[in-house]
Design an enzyme around this catalytic site. Sequence first.
Site, PDB file in Angstrom:
ATOM      1  N   ASN A 235     -16.932  12.299   4.562  1.00 29.19           N
ATOM      2  CA  ASN A 235     -18.105  11.736   5.026  1.00 29.19           C
ATOM      3  C   ASN A 235     -18.598  11.900   6.377  1.00 29.19           C
ATOM      4  OD1 ASN A 235     -16.377   9.660   3.148  1.00 29.19           O
ATOM      5  ND2 ASN A 235     -18.517   9.341   2.553  1.00 29.19           N
TER       6      ASN A 235
ATOM      7  N   VAL B  83     -23.011  11.103   9.515  1.00 26.90           N
ATOM      8  CA  VAL B  83     -22.121  10.270   8.838  1.00 26.90           C
ATOM      9  C   VAL B  83     -22.825   9.898   7.548  1.00 26.90           C
ATOM     10  CG1 VAL B  83     -21.397   7.817   8.905  1.00 26.90           C
ATOM     11  CG2 VAL B  83     -21.584   9.100  11.034  1.00 26.90           C
ATOM     12  N   CYS B  84     -22.119  10.255   6.434  1.00 31.15           N
ATOM     13  CA  CYS B  84     -22.743  10.207   5.113  1.00 31.15           C
ATOM     14  C   CYS B  84     -22.402   8.804   4.487  1.00 31.15           C
ATOM     15  CB  CYS B  84     -22.192  11.528   4.163  1.00 31.15           C
ATOM     16  SG  CYS B  84     -23.286  12.082   2.893  1.00 31.15           S
ATOM     17  N   LEU B  85     -23.242   8.161   4.437  1.00 26.52           N
ATOM     18  CA  LEU B  85     -23.037   6.747   3.813  1.00 26.52           C
ATOM     19  C   LEU B  85     -24.365   6.091   3.290  1.00 26.52           C
ATOM     20  CD1 LEU B  85     -20.495   4.760   4.021  1.00 26.52           C
ATOM     21  CD2 LEU B  85     -21.608   3.736   5.991  1.00 26.52           C
TER      22      LEU B  85
END
Length: 423
Positions: free
Chosen positions: A236, A243-245
Amino acid sequence: MDWAKHGKSSLVHETPGPSTYASKFANPWVDLKMFQDDAVYTYSDDYPYEGFDEDYAYDEDEYEDDSYDASLVESEYNYSLSSKFDNLGIPPCVEPSLPWMQKAEIANKSKPTKIVDAKIEEKYKAFKQFDTVDDHSDHYYSKPELRNVQVVKKPSKDWAKCIQHEWKVLRKDLPDTIFVRAYEDRMDLLRAVIMGPAGTPYHDGLFFFDIYFPPQYPNVPPMVNYRAGGLRLNPNLYACGKVCLSLLNTWTGSGCEKWNPSNSTMLQVLVSIQALVLNAKPYFNEPGYAMQANTAHGEKKSLTYNEDTFLLSCRTMLYSLRNPPKNFEDFVAGHFRKYGHNILVACRAYLEGAQVGCLAGDGVQDVDEGDKSCSVRFKQSLKRLFEELLMEFTAKGADCDKFLNEKAGAGPSTVAADTTLRL
Protein backbone atom coordinates in the site's frame (compact mmCIF):
# COMPACT_ATOMS: atom_id res chain seq x y z
CA MET A 1 -12.75 9.51 23.94
CA ASP A 2 -11.64 5.97 23.16
CA TRP A 3 -9.53 6.41 19.99
CA ALA A 4 -9.52 2.68 19.34
CA LYS A 5 -13.31 2.60 19.14
CA HIS A 6 -13.26 5.81 17.15
CA GLY A 7 -10.89 4.28 14.62
CA LYS A 8 -12.62 0.90 14.61
CA SER A 9 -15.78 2.36 13.15
CA SER A 10 -13.86 3.19 10.00
CA LEU A 11 -11.63 0.12 10.08
CA VAL A 12 -14.33 -2.54 10.07
CA HIS A 13 -15.10 -2.04 6.39
CA GLU A 14 -11.93 -0.25 5.39
CA THR A 15 -10.04 -1.65 2.42
CA PRO A 16 -6.32 -1.21 1.93
CA GLY A 17 -5.41 -1.09 -1.73
CA PRO A 18 -2.86 -3.05 -3.71
CA SER A 19 0.33 -2.16 -5.44
CA THR A 20 3.20 -3.77 -7.25
CA TYR A 21 5.90 -5.17 -5.01
CA ALA A 22 9.38 -4.51 -6.35
CA SER A 23 10.95 -7.93 -6.21
CA LYS A 24 14.28 -6.79 -7.62
CA PHE A 25 15.83 -4.11 -5.48
CA ALA A 26 19.49 -3.21 -5.37
CA ASN A 27 20.98 -0.17 -3.70
CA PRO A 28 24.68 0.59 -3.55
CA TRP A 29 24.27 2.49 -0.29
CA VAL A 30 23.89 -0.65 1.80
CA ASP A 31 25.17 -3.04 -0.88
CA LEU A 32 22.32 -5.44 -0.25
CA LYS A 33 21.55 -8.06 -2.87
CA MET A 34 18.38 -9.21 -1.22
CA PHE A 35 16.23 -8.66 -4.28
CA GLN A 36 18.65 -9.62 -7.02
CA ASP A 37 17.75 -13.30 -6.95
CA ASP A 38 14.77 -14.80 -8.73
CA ALA A 39 11.65 -12.77 -8.14
CA VAL A 40 9.62 -14.05 -5.22
CA TYR A 41 6.52 -12.03 -6.04
CA THR A 42 4.76 -11.36 -9.27
CA TYR A 43 2.45 -8.53 -8.39
CA SER A 44 0.63 -6.89 -11.23
CA ASP A 45 -0.57 -3.31 -11.58
CA ASP A 46 -3.42 -4.45 -13.79
CA TYR A 47 -6.01 -3.97 -11.08
CA PRO A 48 -8.54 -1.28 -12.05
CA TYR A 49 -8.52 1.89 -9.95
CA GLU A 50 -12.25 2.57 -10.12
CA GLY A 51 -13.54 5.73 -8.56
CA PHE A 52 -10.03 7.17 -8.56
CA ASP A 53 -10.16 10.88 -9.35
CA GLU A 54 -7.47 12.09 -11.71
CA ASP A 55 -6.66 14.87 -9.24
CA TYR A 56 -5.41 12.20 -6.87
CA ALA A 57 -3.54 10.12 -9.40
CA TYR A 58 0.19 9.55 -9.01
CA ASP A 59 2.68 9.34 -11.80
CA GLU A 60 5.71 7.33 -10.68
CA ASP A 61 7.94 9.35 -12.99
CA GLU A 62 6.97 12.63 -11.33
CA TYR A 63 8.50 11.58 -8.04
CA GLU A 64 11.93 10.37 -9.03
CA ASP A 65 13.47 13.38 -7.31
CA ASP A 66 12.07 12.29 -3.94
CA SER A 67 14.28 9.26 -3.46
CA TYR A 68 17.53 9.76 -1.59
CA ASP A 69 20.82 10.03 -3.45
CA ALA A 70 22.59 6.88 -2.26
CA SER A 71 26.11 7.93 -3.23
CA LEU A 72 25.69 11.40 -1.71
CA VAL A 73 24.29 10.03 1.53
CA GLU A 74 27.14 7.54 1.85
CA SER A 75 29.78 10.15 1.04
CA GLU A 76 28.54 12.64 3.62
CA TYR A 77 27.94 9.88 6.14
CA ASN A 78 31.43 8.35 5.84
CA TYR A 79 32.97 11.83 6.09
CA SER A 80 31.64 12.48 9.58
CA LEU A 81 30.74 9.20 11.24
CA SER A 82 34.21 8.16 12.41
CA SER A 83 34.63 11.32 14.49
CA LYS A 84 31.14 10.83 15.90
CA PHE A 85 32.30 7.73 17.75
CA ASP A 86 35.59 9.06 19.16
CA ASN A 87 34.10 9.87 22.57
CA LEU A 88 31.68 6.96 22.86
CA GLY A 89 34.11 4.44 24.34
CA ILE A 90 33.69 1.85 21.61
CA PRO A 91 36.02 -1.12 22.16
CA PRO A 92 39.20 -0.59 20.07
CA CYS A 93 38.93 -3.80 18.07
CA VAL A 94 35.41 -2.94 16.93
CA GLU A 95 36.30 0.13 14.92
CA PRO A 96 38.51 -1.40 12.18
CA SER A 97 35.76 -3.84 11.20
CA LEU A 98 33.35 -1.06 10.28
CA PRO A 99 33.37 0.18 6.67
CA TRP A 100 33.06 3.84 7.63
CA MET A 101 36.04 3.51 9.97
CA GLN A 102 38.06 1.99 7.16
CA LYS A 103 37.05 4.66 4.63
CA ALA A 104 37.47 7.72 6.83
CA GLU A 105 40.49 9.75 5.79
CA ILE A 106 43.04 11.29 8.16
CA ALA A 107 41.96 14.72 6.93
CA ASN A 108 38.56 14.15 8.45
CA LYS A 109 40.14 14.29 11.90
CA SER A 110 40.21 18.05 11.56
CA LYS A 111 36.41 18.19 11.58
CA PRO A 112 34.77 19.06 14.93
CA THR A 113 34.14 15.94 16.98
CA LYS A 114 30.49 15.07 17.44
CA ILE A 115 29.41 13.58 20.74
CA VAL A 116 26.19 12.11 22.04
CA ASP A 117 23.73 14.84 22.92
CA ALA A 118 23.23 14.45 26.65
CA LYS A 119 19.78 16.02 26.33
CA ILE A 120 18.42 13.56 23.75
CA GLU A 121 16.30 11.75 26.30
CA GLU A 122 15.12 14.98 27.89
CA LYS A 123 14.04 16.42 24.53
CA TYR A 124 12.35 13.15 23.59
CA LYS A 125 10.28 13.07 26.77
CA ALA A 126 9.26 16.70 26.21
CA PHE A 127 8.14 16.04 22.64
CA LYS A 128 4.38 16.63 22.45
CA GLN A 129 2.08 14.31 20.58
CA PHE A 130 0.48 17.26 18.80
CA ASP A 131 2.01 20.69 18.39
CA THR A 132 2.28 23.56 15.93
CA VAL A 133 5.57 24.56 14.28
CA ASP A 134 6.81 27.01 11.66
CA ASP A 135 9.32 25.46 9.24
CA HIS A 136 7.63 23.45 6.48
CA SER A 137 10.38 23.79 3.89
CA ASP A 138 10.93 20.02 3.55
CA HIS A 139 7.24 19.13 3.52
CA TYR A 140 6.20 17.28 0.38
CA TYR A 141 3.35 19.71 -0.25
CA SER A 142 5.17 22.86 0.85
CA LYS A 143 4.83 24.07 -2.74
CA PRO A 144 1.64 22.34 -3.88
CA GLU A 145 1.80 23.86 -7.34
CA LEU A 146 4.83 21.65 -7.99
CA ARG A 147 2.81 18.56 -7.07
CA ASN A 148 0.04 19.21 -9.58
CA VAL A 149 -2.56 19.73 -6.87
CA GLN A 150 -4.95 22.63 -6.41
CA VAL A 151 -3.51 25.40 -4.23
CA VAL A 152 -5.38 26.78 -1.25
CA LYS A 153 -5.26 30.51 -2.11
CA LYS A 154 -8.19 32.06 -0.27
CA PRO A 155 -9.50 29.47 2.17
CA SER A 156 -13.13 29.73 3.13
CA LYS A 157 -14.28 30.07 6.73
CA ASP A 158 -15.83 26.61 6.55
CA TRP A 159 -12.55 25.12 5.35
CA ALA A 160 -10.59 26.79 8.16
CA LYS A 161 -13.18 25.66 10.69
CA CYS A 162 -12.87 22.05 9.51
CA ILE A 163 -9.09 22.13 9.82
CA GLN A 164 -9.32 23.61 13.31
CA HIS A 165 -11.70 20.80 14.24
CA GLU A 166 -9.17 18.25 12.91
CA TRP A 167 -6.49 19.84 15.09
CA LYS A 168 -8.76 19.60 18.12
CA VAL A 169 -9.54 15.92 17.53
CA LEU A 170 -5.87 15.05 16.96
CA ARG A 171 -4.73 16.96 20.02
CA LYS A 172 -7.28 15.14 22.18
CA ASP A 173 -7.45 11.61 20.80
CA LEU A 174 -4.14 10.61 19.21
CA PRO A 175 -2.97 7.14 20.32
CA ASP A 176 0.39 6.93 22.08
CA THR A 177 2.15 5.69 18.94
CA ILE A 178 1.24 8.53 16.56
CA PHE A 179 2.68 12.06 16.67
CA VAL A 180 1.57 15.03 14.57
CA ARG A 181 2.83 18.50 13.74
CA ALA A 182 0.68 21.27 12.25
CA TYR A 183 2.00 24.53 10.80
CA GLU A 184 1.09 27.95 12.15
CA ASP A 185 1.10 29.72 8.80
CA ARG A 186 0.04 26.77 6.63
CA MET A 187 -3.18 25.23 7.86
CA ASP A 188 -3.28 23.11 4.72
CA LEU A 189 -0.29 21.03 5.91
CA LEU A 190 0.28 18.35 8.52
CA ARG A 191 3.09 15.91 9.19
CA ALA A 192 2.61 12.67 11.11
CA VAL A 193 4.86 9.87 12.27
CA ILE A 194 3.48 6.41 13.03
CA MET A 195 5.38 3.90 15.13
CA GLY A 196 5.41 0.40 13.68
CA PRO A 197 3.18 -1.93 15.75
CA ALA A 198 4.63 -4.77 17.81
CA GLY A 199 4.22 -8.22 16.33
CA THR A 200 4.70 -6.98 12.77
CA PRO A 201 7.76 -6.66 10.49
CA TYR A 202 7.46 -2.90 11.09
CA HIS A 203 7.94 -3.09 14.86
CA ASP A 204 9.77 -0.16 16.47
CA GLY A 205 10.20 1.62 13.12
CA LEU A 206 9.15 5.19 12.33
CA PHE A 207 7.04 5.95 9.28
CA PHE A 208 6.49 9.57 8.25
CA PHE A 209 3.58 10.97 6.26
CA ASP A 210 3.09 14.45 4.79
CA ILE A 211 -0.54 15.53 4.56
CA TYR A 212 -2.29 18.19 2.48
CA PHE A 213 -5.82 19.52 2.87
CA PRO A 214 -7.03 20.67 -0.57
CA PRO A 215 -9.40 23.64 -0.92
CA GLN A 216 -12.38 21.28 -1.39
CA TYR A 217 -11.76 19.58 1.97
CA PRO A 218 -13.73 17.92 3.58
CA ASN A 219 -15.77 17.21 0.46
CA VAL A 220 -12.69 15.36 -0.76
CA PRO A 221 -10.23 13.44 1.45
CA PRO A 222 -6.84 14.78 2.48
CA MET A 223 -3.87 13.93 0.28
CA VAL A 224 -1.21 11.83 1.97
CA ASN A 225 2.37 11.20 0.87
CA TYR A 226 4.54 8.59 2.54
CA ARG A 227 8.16 9.67 3.00
CA ALA A 228 9.50 6.48 1.46
CA GLY A 229 13.10 7.44 0.78
CA GLY A 230 12.78 5.38 -2.40
CA LEU A 231 11.95 2.18 -0.50
CA ARG A 232 8.89 0.00 -1.09
CA LEU A 233 8.09 -1.87 2.13
CA ASN A 234 4.36 -2.43 1.79
CA PRO A 235 1.88 -3.14 -1.03
CA ASN A 236 0.00 0.00 0.00
CA LEU A 237 3.00 2.33 0.28
CA TYR A 238 4.60 3.11 -3.06
CA ALA A 239 8.25 4.03 -3.45
CA CYS A 240 7.05 7.33 -4.92
CA GLY A 241 5.07 8.07 -1.75
CA LYS A 242 1.57 7.13 -2.82
CA VAL A 243 -0.62 5.73 -0.04
CA CYS A 244 -3.14 3.27 -1.45
CA LEU A 245 -6.20 3.24 0.80
CA SER A 246 -9.91 3.30 0.08
CA LEU A 247 -10.51 5.88 2.82
CA LEU A 248 -8.31 8.26 0.80
CA ASN A 249 -10.15 7.36 -2.42
CA THR A 250 -6.88 6.05 -3.82
CA TRP A 251 -8.34 2.57 -4.07
CA THR A 252 -11.73 1.15 -4.85
CA GLY A 253 -14.36 0.90 -2.17
CA SER A 254 -17.99 1.53 -1.48
CA GLY A 255 -20.17 2.90 1.29
CA CYS A 256 -18.34 3.37 4.57
CA GLU A 257 -15.09 2.15 3.00
CA LYS A 258 -14.78 5.49 1.21
CA TRP A 259 -14.21 8.98 2.52
CA ASN A 260 -17.38 10.48 4.00
CA PRO A 261 -17.36 14.31 4.25
CA SER A 262 -19.79 14.13 7.16
CA ASN A 263 -17.87 11.95 9.57
CA SER A 264 -14.47 10.86 8.20
CA THR A 265 -11.48 12.41 9.98
CA MET A 266 -7.73 12.70 9.71
CA LEU A 267 -7.46 10.61 12.87
CA GLN A 268 -9.28 7.76 11.15
CA VAL A 269 -6.84 7.97 8.25
CA LEU A 270 -3.79 7.69 10.53
CA VAL A 271 -5.26 4.86 12.61
CA SER A 272 -6.25 3.04 9.42
CA ILE A 273 -2.71 3.23 8.08
CA GLN A 274 -1.30 1.90 11.34
CA ALA A 275 -3.84 -0.91 11.77
CA LEU A 276 -4.52 -1.98 8.19
CA VAL A 277 -1.36 -1.14 6.26
CA LEU A 278 1.39 -1.73 8.84
CA ASN A 279 0.01 -5.12 9.84
CA ALA A 280 1.49 -8.51 10.71
CA LYS A 281 1.03 -10.04 7.25
CA PRO A 282 1.23 -7.23 4.65
CA TYR A 283 1.66 -9.76 1.83
CA PHE A 284 -2.08 -10.36 1.92
CA ASN A 285 -2.85 -6.63 1.57
CA GLU A 286 -2.65 -7.28 -2.16
CA PRO A 287 -6.14 -8.40 -3.22
CA GLY A 288 -4.58 -10.80 -5.72
CA TYR A 289 -3.07 -12.72 -2.82
CA ALA A 290 -5.70 -12.26 -0.14
CA MET A 291 -7.31 -15.53 -1.17
CA GLN A 292 -4.06 -17.37 -0.32
CA ALA A 293 -4.36 -16.50 3.37
CA ASN A 294 -4.36 -19.53 5.69
CA THR A 295 -2.94 -21.78 2.98
CA ALA A 296 0.49 -23.42 3.20
CA HIS A 297 1.60 -21.74 -0.02
CA GLY A 298 0.32 -18.31 1.00
CA GLU A 299 1.78 -18.43 4.49
CA LYS A 300 5.18 -19.41 3.10
CA LYS A 301 5.10 -16.47 0.70
CA SER A 302 4.00 -14.21 3.54
CA LEU A 303 6.96 -15.23 5.71
CA THR A 304 9.39 -14.48 2.89
CA TYR A 305 7.68 -11.13 2.27
CA ASN A 306 8.02 -10.27 5.97
CA GLU A 307 11.74 -10.94 5.82
CA ASP A 308 12.19 -8.53 2.93
CA THR A 309 9.91 -6.03 4.64
CA PHE A 310 11.95 -6.05 7.83
CA LEU A 311 15.14 -5.44 5.87
CA LEU A 312 13.51 -2.44 4.23
CA SER A 313 12.19 -1.28 7.59
CA CYS A 314 15.77 -1.36 8.94
CA ARG A 315 16.94 0.68 5.98
CA THR A 316 14.11 3.12 6.65
CA MET A 317 15.39 3.45 10.22
CA LEU A 318 18.85 4.32 8.92
CA TYR A 319 17.38 6.77 6.44
CA SER A 320 15.37 8.50 9.17
CA LEU A 321 18.37 8.66 11.51
CA ARG A 322 20.56 10.22 8.83
CA ASN A 323 17.84 12.41 7.30
CA PRO A 324 15.31 13.20 10.05
CA PRO A 325 12.34 15.29 8.86
CA LYS A 326 12.30 18.86 10.13
CA ASN A 327 10.69 19.36 13.52
CA PHE A 328 11.11 15.65 14.30
CA GLU A 329 14.88 15.54 14.80
CA ASP A 330 14.62 15.23 18.59
CA PHE A 331 11.91 12.63 18.34
CA VAL A 332 13.85 10.42 15.92
CA ALA A 333 17.01 10.57 18.04
CA GLY A 334 15.13 9.88 21.27
CA HIS A 335 13.02 7.10 19.80
CA PHE A 336 15.99 5.08 18.62
CA ARG A 337 17.90 5.84 21.80
CA LYS A 338 14.97 4.26 23.68
CA TYR A 339 14.17 1.37 21.34
CA GLY A 340 17.58 0.71 19.78
CA HIS A 341 18.39 -2.11 22.20
CA ASN A 342 15.10 -3.90 21.50
CA ILE A 343 15.62 -3.58 17.75
CA LEU A 344 19.08 -5.12 18.02
CA VAL A 345 17.70 -7.92 20.21
CA ALA A 346 15.12 -8.60 17.52
CA CYS A 347 17.78 -8.61 14.80
CA ARG A 348 19.84 -11.08 16.79
CA ALA A 349 16.83 -13.35 17.28
CA TYR A 350 16.05 -13.24 13.56
CA LEU A 351 19.67 -14.04 12.74
CA GLU A 352 19.29 -17.10 14.95
CA GLY A 353 16.24 -18.18 12.98
CA ALA A 354 13.21 -16.70 14.72
CA GLN A 355 10.39 -15.60 12.44
CA VAL A 356 10.24 -11.89 11.66
CA GLY A 357 7.65 -10.13 13.77
CA CYS A 358 7.56 -12.78 16.48
CA LEU A 359 9.01 -10.54 19.18
CA ALA A 360 6.82 -8.70 21.66
CA GLY A 361 7.69 -5.69 23.84
CA ASP A 362 11.15 -5.37 25.40
CA GLY A 363 12.53 -7.90 22.95
CA VAL A 364 10.78 -10.86 24.60
CA GLN A 365 10.45 -13.73 22.14
CA ASP A 366 6.89 -14.89 21.59
CA VAL A 367 7.17 -17.88 19.27
CA ASP A 368 7.37 -21.65 19.55
CA GLU A 369 10.84 -23.13 19.30
CA GLY A 370 9.80 -25.04 16.19
CA ASP A 371 8.81 -21.90 14.30
CA LYS A 372 12.31 -20.86 13.28
CA SER A 373 12.50 -20.42 9.54
CA CYS A 374 14.38 -17.29 8.41
CA SER A 375 16.18 -17.78 5.09
CA VAL A 376 19.92 -17.71 4.51
CA ARG A 377 19.53 -14.81 2.10
CA PHE A 378 17.70 -12.79 4.76
CA LYS A 379 20.35 -13.48 7.41
CA GLN A 380 23.19 -12.43 5.12
CA SER A 381 21.49 -9.12 4.38
CA LEU A 382 20.51 -8.50 8.00
CA LYS A 383 24.09 -9.02 9.23
CA ARG A 384 25.21 -5.96 7.29
CA LEU A 385 22.30 -3.87 8.46
CA PHE A 386 22.91 -4.96 12.05
CA GLU A 387 26.38 -3.40 11.93
CA GLU A 388 25.04 -0.06 10.70
CA LEU A 389 22.17 -0.01 13.16
CA LEU A 390 24.54 -0.85 16.03
CA MET A 391 26.74 2.14 15.32
CA GLU A 392 23.86 4.54 14.70
CA PHE A 393 22.09 3.52 17.90
CA THR A 394 25.34 3.79 19.83
CA ALA A 395 25.77 7.34 18.54
CA LYS A 396 22.34 8.21 19.92
CA GLY A 397 23.17 6.79 23.34
CA ALA A 398 21.12 3.59 23.14
CA ASP A 399 22.03 0.68 25.39
CA CYS A 400 24.34 -1.19 23.02
CA ASP A 401 27.09 -2.25 25.44
CA LYS A 402 26.20 -5.93 25.24
CA PHE A 403 26.54 -6.00 21.47
CA LEU A 404 29.67 -3.84 21.39
CA ASN A 405 31.35 -6.04 24.00
CA GLU A 406 30.41 -9.17 22.09
CA LYS A 407 31.92 -7.64 18.99
CA ALA A 408 35.05 -6.68 20.91
CA GLY A 409 35.39 -10.19 22.28
CA ALA A 410 35.27 -11.66 18.79
CA GLY A 411 37.48 -8.94 17.40
CA PRO A 412 41.02 -10.43 17.71
CA SER A 413 40.11 -13.51 15.69
CA THR A 414 38.17 -11.73 12.97
CA VAL A 415 39.63 -8.27 12.43
CA ALA A 416 43.02 -6.69 12.07
CA ALA A 417 44.83 -5.20 15.03
CA ASP A 418 43.67 -1.76 16.11
CA THR A 419 45.89 0.92 14.61
CA THR A 420 43.52 3.83 15.12
CA LEU A 421 45.28 7.04 16.08
CA ARG A 422 43.70 8.56 19.18
CA LEU A 423 44.64 11.97 20.51
